[in-house]
Scaffold this active site. Sequence first.
Site, short mmCIF file in Angstrom:
data_model
loop_
_atom_site.label_atom_id
_atom_site.label_comp_id
_atom_site.label_asym_id
_atom_site.label_seq_id
_atom_site.Cartn_x
_atom_site.Cartn_y
_atom_site.Cartn_z
N LYS A 129 9.02 -16.68 -10.90
CA LYS A 129 8.16 -15.60 -11.41
C LYS A 129 6.94 -16.18 -12.12
O LYS A 129 7.10 -17.07 -12.97
CB LYS A 129 8.98 -14.73 -12.37
CG LYS A 129 8.23 -13.53 -12.87
CD LYS A 129 9.08 -12.74 -13.85
CE LYS A 129 8.21 -11.73 -14.55
NZ LYS A 129 8.84 -11.15 -15.72
N PRO A 167 -2.34 -12.23 10.42
CA PRO A 167 -2.63 -12.01 11.85
C PRO A 167 -2.83 -10.53 12.11
O PRO A 167 -2.23 -9.69 11.43
CB PRO A 167 -1.35 -12.52 12.54
CG PRO A 167 -0.28 -12.49 11.49
CD PRO A 167 -0.98 -12.69 10.18
N ASP A 168 -3.69 -10.20 13.06
CA ASP A 168 -3.88 -8.79 13.43
C ASP A 168 -2.87 -8.46 14.53
O ASP A 168 -2.99 -8.92 15.67
CB ASP A 168 -5.32 -8.56 13.91
CG ASP A 168 -5.62 -7.07 13.98
OD1 ASP A 168 -4.82 -6.34 14.62
OD2 ASP A 168 -6.62 -6.63 13.38
N ILE A 169 -1.86 -7.67 14.16
CA ILE A 169 -0.74 -7.43 15.08
C ILE A 169 -1.20 -6.68 16.33
O ILE A 169 -0.95 -7.09 17.46
CB ILE A 169 0.37 -6.64 14.36
CG1 ILE A 169 0.87 -7.44 13.16
CG2 ILE A 169 1.52 -6.30 15.31
CD1 ILE A 169 1.70 -6.66 12.17
N ASN A 188 0.85 -1.20 0.00
CA ASN A 188 0.00 0.00 0.00
C ASN A 188 0.88 1.25 0.00
O ASN A 188 2.11 1.16 -0.06
CB ASN A 188 -0.94 -0.02 1.22
CG ASN A 188 -0.16 -0.09 2.51
OD1 ASN A 188 0.58 0.83 2.85
ND2 ASN A 188 -0.28 -1.20 3.23
O1 PMT Z 1 2.89 6.06 6.60
P1 PMT Z 1 2.27 7.38 6.19
O2 PMT Z 1 2.40 7.62 4.71
O3 PMT Z 1 2.80 8.52 7.00
O4 PMT Z 1 0.70 7.30 6.47
C1 PMT Z 1 0.22 7.21 7.76
C2 PMT Z 1 -0.92 6.21 7.88
C3 PMT Z 1 -2.13 6.72 7.09
C4 PMT Z 1 -0.50 4.83 7.34
C5 PMT Z 1 -1.27 6.10 9.42
O5 PMT Z 1 -1.66 7.35 9.89
C6 PMT Z 1 -2.36 5.07 9.66
O6 PMT Z 1 -3.54 5.34 9.59
N1 PMT Z 1 -1.96 3.80 9.96
C7 PMT Z 1 -2.85 2.67 10.10
C8 PMT Z 1 -3.20 2.11 8.75
C9 PMT Z 1 -4.11 0.90 8.82
O7 PMT Z 1 -3.70 -0.16 8.45
O8 PMT Z 1 -5.28 1.12 9.40
P2 PMT Z 1 -6.45 0.00 9.57
O9 PMT Z 1 -7.66 0.79 9.91
O10 PMT Z 1 -6.51 -0.91 8.41
O11 PMT Z 1 -5.95 -0.84 10.81
C10 PMT Z 1 -6.32 -0.55 12.16
C11 PMT Z 1 -5.18 -0.80 13.08
O12 PMT Z 1 -4.86 -2.17 13.09
C12 PMT Z 1 -3.91 -0.07 12.72
O13 PMT Z 1 -3.31 0.37 13.91
C13 PMT Z 1 -3.06 -1.14 12.05
O14 PMT Z 1 -1.65 -0.90 12.25
C14 PMT Z 1 -3.50 -2.37 12.79
N2 PMT Z 1 -3.42 -3.63 12.03
C15 PMT Z 1 -4.18 -3.82 10.92
C16 PMT Z 1 -4.14 -5.04 10.28
C17 PMT Z 1 -3.29 -6.04 10.79
N3 PMT Z 1 -3.22 -7.23 10.19
N4 PMT Z 1 -2.55 -5.84 11.87
C18 PMT Z 1 -2.61 -4.64 12.51
O15 PMT Z 1 -1.91 -4.44 13.51
#
Ligand code: PMT
Length: 410
Positions: free
Chosen positions: A289, A306-308, A210
């Site tokens: 590839k 996994p959700d970290i 992403n």
């Molecule tokens: O890196 P930049 O370009 O500065 O941009 C910043 C940002 C937009 C990436 C940052 O501000 C931000 O929003 N980060 C979280 C992005 C995200 O994955 O959001 P989410 O709504 O999908 O996830 C929710 C939370 O779960 C987040 O804290 C994410 O880190 C966490 N997560 C999600 C999926 C996963 N498998 N494991 C996780 O820990």
Amino acid sequence: MQRLTNKQIILGITGGIAAYKSAELTRILKGAGAEVRVVMTASATEFITPLTLQALSGNPVHQHLLDAEAEAGMGHIELAKWADLILIAPASANFMARLASGQGDDLLTTICLATDAPICLAPAMNQAMWRDEGTQKNATTLESRGLKLFGPGVGEQACGDTGPGRMLEPTEIAELTAAQFDRGSLTGKTVFITAGPTREPLDPVRYISNHSSGKMGYALAEAAMEAGAKVKLISGPVNLPAPARIGRTSVESAEEMLNASLEDLSLCDIFIAAAAVADYRPTAIAEHKIKKGSEEIMELHLVKNPDIVATVANSSPKPFTVGFAAETRDVISYAKSKLERKNLDLIIANDVSRSDIGFNSDENAVTVISATTTETLPQASKRQLASKLIEKIAAQYHGSAVTEKEIETA
Ligand code: PMT
């Protein structure tokens, strides 16, 4: 002592029998989290070897002013700028005299002349030398210029005399050094921060990822470090240099990020998940590839990652856990449901549908949500916003820490 975390200290050692205690002092400063660079005068090397100090400080020992090779590495001006504080222990009568008269005739005096950092001295000398009018005058001159004197102590001396002139014990010197620094809101705390994207490989040359640049997470890491925390930055692949004084663990995939997050998690007080983690990864990684075939549509099979942050928030003991919510609509309500579902203490919601904030921009605008509060922080640079966020996180953390303590003792 916690105030020494991340501090950059030059330990100057001058010629005196107390120089042997500088080895222990180096060990204590390092143990308290400071980065130590040792500068020795020529006579100091008669009492203790540079090799001992190099081994204990983990850095080469600086000795000579007119050494082209050393100057090409970290020269006297660079050292003077690098230091948050210069501590001279032991400080001999001769060194104090040279410093008081403004001399710059060796590396250590030159660094002292060139620095803006505070300078502290732990005098060590025979009691008669300390009482000498010249030494007393030099001590007064140095103090009038704002330099701090730690001691000397009174007691039995190596030469058999008794009186003032003993260098203070290393622990006392380290404590006095720590007291020179302000306490930040996260002093003594350990903060883990995830940042940047993850890459989920499809084959040896392709991956799913992403647009996260890591800027938000890196800004938070620096702000937490400035607030006195020891920071572990767990970073996906980004084009940002590792911030100074911060340990960076580089990872690629979500699984790697999870493993790095769980490593030493028991040491973590606050976990901040700013990374944009891929929710799914390919079920299998092709060994070679993937070749273009005749079919117009190609199907990819993905499996949930996994959700970290949820794993961390459900671990025991649980650090204070902060997530981010990247949303393109219904930002606040989706964020609130993630706060609850993932068992988070705080969530920071940002609208990633806008190009001027969120992913890969220099600015952001967020809403900080807890179980009971919602607060909006207006658009600002990610650096500015990170400082505000760290203060808010610290305030909530200390609030919750107090509550937990009260519950424990009730
Ligand atoms: O890196 P930049 O370009 O500065 O941009 C910043 C940002 C937009 C990436 C940052 O501000 C931000 O929003 N980060 C979280 C992005 C995200 O994955 O959001 P989410 O709504 O999908 O996830 C929710 C939370 O779960 C987040 O804290 C994410 O880190 C966490 N997560 C999600 C999926 C996963 N498998 N494991 C996780 O820990």
